[in-house]
Design an enzyme around this catalytic site. Structure first.
Site, PDB file in Angstrom:
ATOM      1  N   SER A 128       0.839  -1.198   0.000  1.00 33.81           N
ATOM      2  CA  SER A 128       0.000   0.000   0.000  1.00 33.81           C
ATOM      3  C   SER A 128       0.874   1.248   0.000  1.00 33.81           C
ATOM      4  O   SER A 128       1.970   1.261   0.568  1.00 33.81           O
ATOM      5  CB  SER A 128      -0.856  -0.017   1.264  1.00 33.81           C
ATOM      6  OG  SER A 128      -1.457   1.240   1.461  1.00 33.81           O
ATOM      7  N   TYR A 153      -1.797  -1.513  10.982  1.00 38.70           N
ATOM      8  CA  TYR A 153      -2.020  -1.938   9.596  1.00 38.70           C
ATOM      9  C   TYR A 153      -0.827  -1.524   8.727  1.00 38.70           C
ATOM     10  O   TYR A 153      -0.241  -2.340   8.014  1.00 38.70           O
ATOM     11  CB  TYR A 153      -3.323  -1.330   9.032  1.00 38.70           C
ATOM     12  CG  TYR A 153      -3.442  -1.506   7.534  1.00 38.70           C
ATOM     13  CD1 TYR A 153      -3.735  -2.739   6.988  1.00 38.70           C
ATOM     14  CD2 TYR A 153      -3.215  -0.436   6.658  1.00 38.70           C
ATOM     15  CE1 TYR A 153      -3.807  -2.909   5.601  1.00 38.70           C
ATOM     16  CE2 TYR A 153      -3.290  -0.594   5.287  1.00 38.70           C
ATOM     17  CZ  TYR A 153      -3.588  -1.836   4.761  1.00 38.70           C
ATOM     18  OH  TYR A 153      -3.646  -2.000   3.405  1.00 38.70           O
ATOM     19  N   LYS A 157       2.213  -3.867   6.759  1.00 37.81           N
ATOM     20  CA  LYS A 157       2.583  -3.847   5.332  1.00 37.81           C
ATOM     21  C   LYS A 157       4.085  -3.618   5.173  1.00 37.81           C
ATOM     22  O   LYS A 157       4.740  -4.262   4.352  1.00 37.81           O
ATOM     23  CB  LYS A 157       1.803  -2.754   4.590  1.00 37.81           C
ATOM     24  CG  LYS A 157       0.333  -3.063   4.415  1.00 37.81           C
ATOM     25  CD  LYS A 157       0.127  -4.216   3.426  1.00 37.81           C
ATOM     26  CE  LYS A 157      -1.309  -4.682   3.393  1.00 37.81           C
ATOM     27  NZ  LYS A 157      -1.521  -5.970   2.742  1.00 37.81           N
ATOM     28  N   TYR A 181      -0.321  -0.114  -3.843  1.00 34.67           N
ATOM     29  CA  TYR A 181      -1.561   0.425  -4.401  1.00 34.67           C
ATOM     30  C   TYR A 181      -1.799   1.817  -3.847  1.00 34.67           C
ATOM     31  O   TYR A 181      -1.617   2.066  -2.665  1.00 34.67           O
ATOM     32  CB  TYR A 181      -2.781  -0.401  -3.989  1.00 34.67           C
ATOM     33  CG  TYR A 181      -2.702  -1.893  -4.211  1.00 34.67           C
ATOM     34  CD1 TYR A 181      -1.893  -2.463  -5.180  1.00 34.67           C
ATOM     35  CD2 TYR A 181      -3.502  -2.741  -3.441  1.00 34.67           C
ATOM     36  CE1 TYR A 181      -1.868  -3.831  -5.366  1.00 34.67           C
ATOM     37  CE2 TYR A 181      -3.476  -4.111  -3.629  1.00 34.67           C
ATOM     38  CZ  TYR A 181      -2.656  -4.652  -4.582  1.00 34.67           C
ATOM     39  OH  TYR A 181      -2.638  -6.014  -4.758  1.00 34.67           O
TER      40      TYR A 181
HETATM   41  P1  NAD Z   1     -10.835  -7.362   1.152  1.00 37.23           P
HETATM   42  O1  NAD Z   1     -11.035  -7.406   2.627  1.00 37.23           O
HETATM   43  O2  NAD Z   1     -11.995  -7.080   0.286  1.00 37.23           O
HETATM   44  O3  NAD Z   1     -10.172  -8.728   0.672  1.00 37.23           O
HETATM   45  C1  NAD Z   1      -9.311  -9.501   1.467  1.00 37.23           C
HETATM   46  C2  NAD Z   1      -9.765 -10.946   1.373  1.00 37.23           C
HETATM   47  O4  NAD Z   1      -8.883 -11.754   2.158  1.00 37.23           O
HETATM   48  C3  NAD Z   1     -11.183 -11.160   1.937  1.00 37.23           C
HETATM   49  O5  NAD Z   1     -11.918 -11.937   1.022  1.00 37.23           O
HETATM   50  C4  NAD Z   1     -10.943 -11.914   3.233  1.00 37.23           C
HETATM   51  O6  NAD Z   1     -12.018 -12.786   3.547  1.00 37.23           O
HETATM   52  C5  NAD Z   1      -9.649 -12.656   2.947  1.00 37.23           C
HETATM   53  N1  NAD Z   1      -8.829 -12.956   4.118  1.00 37.23           N
HETATM   54  C6  NAD Z   1      -8.479 -12.123   5.137  1.00 37.23           C
HETATM   55  N2  NAD Z   1      -7.680 -12.767   6.001  1.00 37.23           N
HETATM   56  C7  NAD Z   1      -7.515 -14.029   5.532  1.00 37.23           C
HETATM   57  C8  NAD Z   1      -6.800 -15.159   5.989  1.00 37.23           C
HETATM   58  N3  NAD Z   1      -6.097 -15.129   7.131  1.00 37.23           N
HETATM   59  N4  NAD Z   1      -6.846 -16.295   5.252  1.00 37.23           N
HETATM   60  C9  NAD Z   1      -7.580 -16.354   4.088  1.00 37.23           C
HETATM   61  N5  NAD Z   1      -8.284 -15.302   3.619  1.00 37.23           N
HETATM   62  C10 NAD Z   1      -8.239 -14.155   4.335  1.00 37.23           C
HETATM   63  O7  NAD Z   1      -9.653  -6.310   0.871  1.00 37.23           O
HETATM   64  P2  NAD Z   1      -9.162  -5.720  -0.500  1.00 37.23           P
HETATM   65  O8  NAD Z   1      -9.582  -4.304  -0.563  1.00 37.23           O
HETATM   66  O9  NAD Z   1      -9.509  -6.613  -1.610  1.00 37.23           O
HETATM   67  O10 NAD Z   1      -7.593  -5.721  -0.261  1.00 37.23           O
HETATM   68  C11 NAD Z   1      -6.777  -6.808  -0.662  1.00 37.23           C
HETATM   69  C12 NAD Z   1      -5.347  -6.572  -0.215  1.00 37.23           C
HETATM   70  O11 NAD Z   1      -4.891  -5.318  -0.740  1.00 37.23           O
HETATM   71  C13 NAD Z   1      -5.155  -6.481   1.302  1.00 37.23           C
HETATM   72  O12 NAD Z   1      -3.934  -7.092   1.631  1.00 37.23           O
HETATM   73  C14 NAD Z   1      -5.092  -4.992   1.547  1.00 37.23           C
HETATM   74  O13 NAD Z   1      -4.354  -4.684   2.705  1.00 37.23           O
HETATM   75  C15 NAD Z   1      -4.386  -4.498   0.299  1.00 37.23           C
HETATM   76  N6  NAD Z   1      -4.670  -3.096  -0.013  1.00 37.23           N
HETATM   77  C16 NAD Z   1      -5.958  -2.707  -0.213  1.00 37.23           C
HETATM   78  C17 NAD Z   1      -6.230  -1.369  -0.511  1.00 37.23           C
HETATM   79  C18 NAD Z   1      -7.642  -0.904  -0.751  1.00 37.23           C
HETATM   80  O14 NAD Z   1      -7.865   0.309  -0.831  1.00 37.23           O
HETATM   81  N7  NAD Z   1      -8.630  -1.769  -0.894  1.00 37.23           N
HETATM   82  C19 NAD Z   1      -5.181  -0.443  -0.584  1.00 37.23           C
HETATM   83  C20 NAD Z   1      -3.881  -0.881  -0.385  1.00 37.23           C
HETATM   84  C21 NAD Z   1      -3.638  -2.227  -0.097  1.00 37.23           C
HETATM   85  C1  UD1 Z   2      -7.048   4.663   3.780  1.00 36.98           C
HETATM   86  C2  UD1 Z   2      -6.086   4.242   4.847  1.00 36.98           C
HETATM   87  C3  UD1 Z   2      -4.878   3.590   4.187  1.00 36.98           C
HETATM   88  C4  UD1 Z   2      -5.323   2.401   3.353  1.00 36.98           C
HETATM   89  C5  UD1 Z   2      -6.367   2.866   2.344  1.00 36.98           C
HETATM   90  C6  UD1 Z   2      -6.952   1.714   1.584  1.00 36.98           C
HETATM   91  C7  UD1 Z   2      -6.451   5.729   6.729  1.00 36.98           C
HETATM   92  C8  UD1 Z   2      -5.863   6.821   7.571  1.00 36.98           C
HETATM   93  N1  UD1 Z   2      -5.721   5.362   5.654  1.00 36.98           N
HETATM   94  O1  UD1 Z   2      -6.395   5.564   2.893  1.00 36.98           O
HETATM   95  O2  UD1 Z   2      -3.960   3.160   5.165  1.00 36.98           O
HETATM   96  O3  UD1 Z   2      -4.226   1.838   2.662  1.00 36.98           O
HETATM   97  O4  UD1 Z   2      -7.443   3.537   3.025  1.00 36.98           O
HETATM   98  O5  UD1 Z   2      -7.734   0.907   2.400  1.00 36.98           O
HETATM   99  O6  UD1 Z   2      -7.494   5.186   7.040  1.00 36.98           O
HETATM  100  N2  UD1 Z   2     -12.574  10.839   3.582  1.00 36.98           N
HETATM  101  C9  UD1 Z   2     -13.595  11.644   4.063  1.00 36.98           C
HETATM  102  N3  UD1 Z   2     -14.683  11.039   4.640  1.00 36.98           N
HETATM  103  C10 UD1 Z   2     -14.799   9.679   4.760  1.00 36.98           C
HETATM  104  C11 UD1 Z   2     -13.760   8.873   4.259  1.00 36.98           C
HETATM  105  C12 UD1 Z   2     -12.652   9.483   3.687  1.00 36.98           C
HETATM  106  O7  UD1 Z   2     -13.521  12.858   3.976  1.00 36.98           O
HETATM  107  O8  UD1 Z   2     -15.820   9.199   5.323  1.00 36.98           O
HETATM  108  C13 UD1 Z   2     -11.407  11.473   2.933  1.00 36.98           C
HETATM  109  C14 UD1 Z   2     -10.083  11.197   3.649  1.00 36.98           C
HETATM  110  O9  UD1 Z   2      -9.812  12.169   4.608  1.00 36.98           O
HETATM  111  C15 UD1 Z   2      -9.096  11.219   2.465  1.00 36.98           C
HETATM  112  C16 UD1 Z   2      -9.916  10.698   1.268  1.00 36.98           C
HETATM  113  O10 UD1 Z   2     -11.276  10.899   1.650  1.00 36.98           O
HETATM  114  O11 UD1 Z   2      -8.707  12.538   2.185  1.00 36.98           O
HETATM  115  C17 UD1 Z   2      -9.687   9.228   0.972  1.00 36.98           C
HETATM  116  O12 UD1 Z   2      -9.893   8.467   2.155  1.00 36.98           O
HETATM  117  P1  UD1 Z   2      -9.911   6.858   2.159  1.00 36.98           P
HETATM  118  O13 UD1 Z   2     -10.767   6.365   1.077  1.00 36.98           O
HETATM  119  O14 UD1 Z   2     -10.231   6.411   3.548  1.00 36.98           O
HETATM  120  O15 UD1 Z   2      -8.415   6.476   1.769  1.00 36.98           O
HETATM  121  P2  UD1 Z   2      -7.029   6.908   2.459  1.00 36.98           P
HETATM  122  O16 UD1 Z   2      -7.238   7.725   3.667  1.00 36.98           O
HETATM  123  O17 UD1 Z   2      -6.179   7.488   1.388  1.00 36.98           O
END
Ligand code: NAD
Ligand code: UD1
Length: 345
Positions: A128, A153, A157, A181
């Site tokens: 991330s 969290y 990572k 990401y």
């Molecule tokens: P998500 O929660 O939708 O998907 C994660 C999946 O992993 C879920 O289906 C959950 O059931 C499964 N899971 C969790 N723990 C597990 C375990 N111990 N064994 C087997 N399955 C397990 O999340 P996502 O948004 O799809 O994110 C996927 C990955 O990307 C994560 O590692 C997350 O930290 C990373 N990531 C996500 C974002 C984002 O904005 N969504 C941003 C940066 C990084």
């Molecule tokens: C958040 C996480 C980050 C994680 C990412 C993906 C925090 C502090 N950071 O990033 O670690 O990798 O999600 O899961 O939680 N916002 C609002 N109102 C809301 C929600 C968000 O104003 O209800 C604003 C936030 O202040 C930010 C932007 O929208 O400026 C995006 O927020 P969000 O979608 O939560 O992503 P990040 O904060 O970038």
């Protein structure tokens, strides 16, 4: 172009994993999904099958369970692993650090150990942009220093990135892609699969979508006093299908190069919260109510990628713009107002 492969996708039932599984199937690869459904539902697997015309193999299990992993590697001829499984809520991680380290760090260690035992050395890992911390220099390139994460969290990572580097340094057969990401949003065009967070969403896009569809009242906009053009936070939103395409390119790369490589997956363009709200209103033709509240602890003012390295080395770049991200997020929300729940497949 690598040939067709057999790929394990951990967390393949989740938001990002499901879109990537679909993309892999459509590219002709065989996919085994391992998921414990801690944050997802079985419905997504049948939706993927409908879209792809064939289903991924599914194993219900946990990445922390070494025996389960070994059985899986015995049964299926896996050649590479995409590791999405993990927990992702910043706020929850502060309340449940043990759970976060066990799932995100121990889970990855168990996975890597089982992979090495079976001679599988190609890995694509979900990291991330949070690892950059609060940086003043934009855009963020892979050479930008990693920051000091403010929550378990983020630390989990960074720890995984470091332990993967140790593995790659110690054993030349590893080919590891660390993908950082930025802010993945949007959904598949069909409206069949999308982001379905549990409970009240933490992230901006699912929150806005649920306000627009009438499930939530008003968005709380966290701060309009940031040093940004309109005072609200700026992020690099990237379409989930562009992100999925980046994984295919990374998969090919870890097949031809060894060692660990880090790539940003972002668009290179930042948008403020107010710009996102306006774009969403255009996409859905409705007003999105919001109230300005104080900043959320731990939020950075701005964060966007320099995606140049991924373009130079992978030939990948994001193609979809903000309006498309919003339109696709809205289609998913409108056709699935309660996500996968209550859904008859
Ligand atoms: P998500 O929660 O939708 O998907 C994660 C999946 O992993 C879920 O289906 C959950 O059931 C499964 N899971 C969790 N723990 C597990 C375990 N111990 N064994 C087997 N399955 C397990 O999340 P996502 O948004 O799809 O994110 C996927 C990955 O990307 C994560 O590692 C997350 O930290 C990373 N990531 C996500 C974002 C984002 O904005 N969504 C941003 C940066 C990084
Ligand atoms: C958040 C996480 C980050 C994680 C990412 C993906 C925090 C502090 N950071 O990033 O670690 O990798 O999600 O899961 O939680 N916002 C609002 N109102 C809301 C929600 C968000 O104003 O209800 C604003 C936030 O202040 C930010 C932007 O929208 O400026 C995006 O927020 P969000 O979608 O939560 O992503 P990040 O904060 O970038």
């Amino acid at each position: 172009m690598v040939g067709k492969m057999s790929i394990l996708v951990t967390g393949g039932a989740g938001y990002l994993g499901s879109h990537t599984v679909l993309t892999l199937l459509q590219a002709g690869h065989s996919v085994v999904v391992l998921d414990n459904f801690s944050n997802s539902s079985a419905v997504v697997l049948s939706r993927i099958a409908q879209l792809a015309g064939r289903a991924p193999t599914f194993v219900r299990g946990d990445v922390r369970d070494g025996a389960c992993l070994r059985n899986l590697f015995l049964k299926y001829p896996i050649q590479a692993v995409m590791h999405f499984a993990g927990l992702k809520s910043v706020a929850e991680s502060a309340r449940q650090p043990l759970n976060y380290y066990l799932n995100n760090v121990s889970g990855t260690l168990q996975l890597c150990q089982a992979m090495a035992e079976f001679g599988i050395y190609r890995l694509v890992f979900s990291s991330s942009a949070t690892v950059y911390g609060d940086s003043n220099e934009m855009p963020l390139s892979e050479d930008s220093p990693t920051g000091v994460p403010t929550n378990p969290y983020g630390r989990s990572k960074l720890m995984v990135e470091e332990l993967l580097q140790d593995l790659a340094d110690a054993e030349g057969r590893w080919g590891i892609a660390v993908l950082r990401y930025f802010n993945p949003v949007g959904a598949h065009k069909s409206g069949f699969i999308g982001d379905d967070p549990n409970g009240t969403p933490n992230n901006l896009l699912p929150y806005i979508s649920q306000v627009a569809v009438g499930r939530l009242k008003a968005l709380q906009l966290f701060g309009n006093d940031y040093p940004t053009p309109d005072g609200t936070g700026v992020r690099d939103y990237i379409h989930v299908l562009d992100l999925a395409a980046g994984h295919l390119c990374a998969l090919e790369a870890v097949g031809r190069r060894s060692g660990l490589s880090t790539w940003n997956l972002g668009t290179g363009r930042g948008y403020s919260v107010l710009e996102v709200i306006s774009a969403f209103e255009r996409a859905c033709g409705r007003k999105v109510d919001f109230v300005i509240v104080p900043r959320r602890e731990g939020d950075v003012a701005q964060c966007w990628a320099d995606p140049g390295k991924a373009f130079r080395e992978l030939g990948w770049r994001a193609e979809r713009g903000l309006d498309e991200m919003m339109a696709d997020a809205w289609r998913w929300q409108l056709t699935n107002p309660d996500g996968y729940k209550e859904s008859g497949v």
